[in-house]
Write a protein that holds these residues in place. Structure first.
Motif, short mmCIF file in Angstrom:
data_model
loop_
_atom_site.label_atom_id
_atom_site.label_comp_id
_atom_site.label_asym_id
_atom_site.label_seq_id
_atom_site.Cartn_x
_atom_site.Cartn_y
_atom_site.Cartn_z
N VAL A 6 -2.35 5.85 -6.72
CA VAL A 6 -3.07 6.96 -6.09
C VAL A 6 -2.36 8.24 -6.53
O VAL A 6 -1.13 8.34 -6.44
N TYR A 35 -1.91 4.64 3.49
CA TYR A 35 -2.83 3.50 3.47
C TYR A 35 -4.22 3.96 3.04
O TYR A 35 -4.65 5.07 3.36
N THR A 36 -4.94 3.07 2.35
CA THR A 36 -6.25 3.43 1.81
C THR A 36 -7.39 3.11 2.77
O THR A 36 -8.49 3.65 2.64
N ASP A 37 -7.19 2.21 3.73
CA ASP A 37 -8.19 1.89 4.75
C ASP A 37 -7.66 2.28 6.11
O ASP A 37 -6.45 2.44 6.30
N ASP A 90 0.80 -1.23 0.00
CA ASP A 90 0.00 0.00 0.00
C ASP A 90 0.84 1.28 0.00
O ASP A 90 0.45 2.28 -0.62
N ASP A 147 1.61 2.98 -3.35
CA ASP A 147 0.53 3.46 -4.22
C ASP A 147 0.81 4.87 -4.74
O ASP A 147 0.68 5.14 -5.94
#
Length: 415
Positions: free
Chosen positions: A128, A360-362, A119, A122
């Motif tokens: 991202v 991080y996406t979460d 992640d 990204d």
């Protein structure tokens, strides 16, 4: 004593049963540990390591003989032409970023052949959006997903025939992906498949979490360059920060010039008194990695007996120090991670909560009561708050401390 520590008799009894059941697997870890210890000791001796190499430099760091001998030792251990081992690397992600930006140019294409990387890459790649990403500099990205936890050889070869690829990236550890980590046997096989089609493409290995788990390292099976962090396996819990890049001399030199400046490269970079910590950490690393593996094996077996899904299983071949536990619900994931924190030597009275971590996406919950912030070789456990609510546990500086931390986590989860 277990009761005084807050572990009830039933859990203590279960732990004793588990240790008896996994004793043959623990012996296998000891054999690998001894082989890697010989490798390290031999490199120290053959490069004439001396007390004089523990000295420090400041400012530009010209003529740092300790830094130079560290990099010779790393090159020998990895069977590489050259090495860049520096405290100026903030993390494994930073070292990977330096490597990618040093080897890729506008118009080049990077190909990941194990699906999406970890992640934290990204925004480095541009998956991202970020104005400082590789994508923003005109560097293209492709990926090929794994099939049944293995490389898709046919699609990889077809892509190489169809399109000019400058660099192939392989991440051996699973990151936060729900897949198995990649053994060196699989990596060696896919490298041979790649070379059948393209002799020139750079093959770069993200080796984080994987060093000293087996007898060989990626350069020995045909990789051009490998990257890892010193607050994971090779720092042995002693190096306070840093990372390494090893491989072909011309590629390592490019990375050095990206880390510092063109024309200066590896010739500069003060060590600020860290040489001894880096060397001592490397000296202990085979034993510390073995402790981490033993902790993972114990965790896998005891939680399997409690009905959870574990990967790897206690008796499966391992490629890294990461143990995953699929809890299936947020509550057990959070309680287990909080229990790992309770079983830590540092900040054991803190209660970790899931939060929006940079990169991080979460939301992620992270438990790590470690002597070095973010050190994954010390017992830690984290996981993204998303189904199927998998915890990613790694580390354990010693097996007894690792086992106690796991038992504390189980006790907290089952109370």
């Amino acid at each position: 004593m277990y009761e005084e520590y807050g572990i009830n008799q039933n859990l203590e009894k279960l732990a004793l049963e588990v240790e008896e059941e996994v004793k043959e697997e623990l012996k296998k870890v000891d054999i690998i540990c001894e082989k890697n210890s010989i490798k390290v000791l031999k490199a120290f001796q053959e490069n004439a390591l001396s007390d004089i190499h523990f000295g420090m430099t400041t400012g530009y760091g010209y003529g740092d003989i300790g830094r130079d001998v560290i990099e010779k030792i790393y090159a020998q251990i990895f069977k590489a032409e050259d090495a860049l081992v520096r405290s100026q690397f903030i993390s494994g992600t930073h070292a990977l970023t330096v490597a990618l930006f040093s080897l890729l140019r506008p118009g080049d294409t990077m190909l990941s052949i194990n699906g999406k990387p970890y992640d934290t890459l990204d925004e480095v790649i541009g998956i991202v959006e970020n104005q400082s990403s590789l994508k923003a500099y005109g560097i293209n990205y492709r990926q090929i997903d794994l099939v049944n936890n293995d490389f898709n050889d046919e699609e990889i070869q077809e892509t190489l025939k169809r399109e000019k690829i400058k660099l192939i990236e392989i991440q051996r550890s699973r990151g936060y992906a729900n897949r198995k980590s990649l053994t060196l046997d699989k990596v060696e096989r896919v490298i041979k498949k790649i070379r059948e089609v393209d002799q020139d493409v750079i093959i770069m290995i993200d080796n984080c979490y994987c060093e000293f788990v087996g007898e060989k390292e990626p350069i020995e099976v045909g990789a051009d360059i490998a990257v890892g962090s010193l607050i994971k396996n090779l720092g042995g819990g002693i190096a306070p920060n840093g990372a390494y890049i090893v491989g072909k001399k011309e590629l390592v030199e490019l990375a050095g010039e990206r880390l510092t400046a063109p024309g200066e490269g590896k010739e500069v970079g003060p060590t600020l008194g860290m040489n001894k910590s880096i060397l001592q950490g490397l000296f202990f690393a085979p034993s510390v990695v073995a402790s981490s593996l033993k902790t993972a094996i114990f965790t896998s077996k005891i939680l399997e007996k409690m009905g959870y899904q574990l990967d790897p299983k206690y008796n499966e071949e391992r490629a890294d120090i990461v143990q995953t536990i699929a809890f299936g619900n947020e509550k057990d994931l959070v309680k287990y991670c909080q229990g790992i924190q309770m079983g830590s030597p540092v900040d054991s009275n803190s209660i970790p909560e899931a939060w929006d971590m940079p990169g991080y996406t979460d939301k992620v919950i992270m438990a790590a009561g470690s002597f070095t912030q973010g050190s994954s070789i010390e017992l830690s456990c984290d996981g993204p708050i998303r189904p199927p609510y998998i915890a990613f546990q790694q580390g354990g500086l010693t097996y007894p401390y690792g086992k106690l931390g796991v038992l504390k986590a189980i006790q907290n989860m089952t109370n």
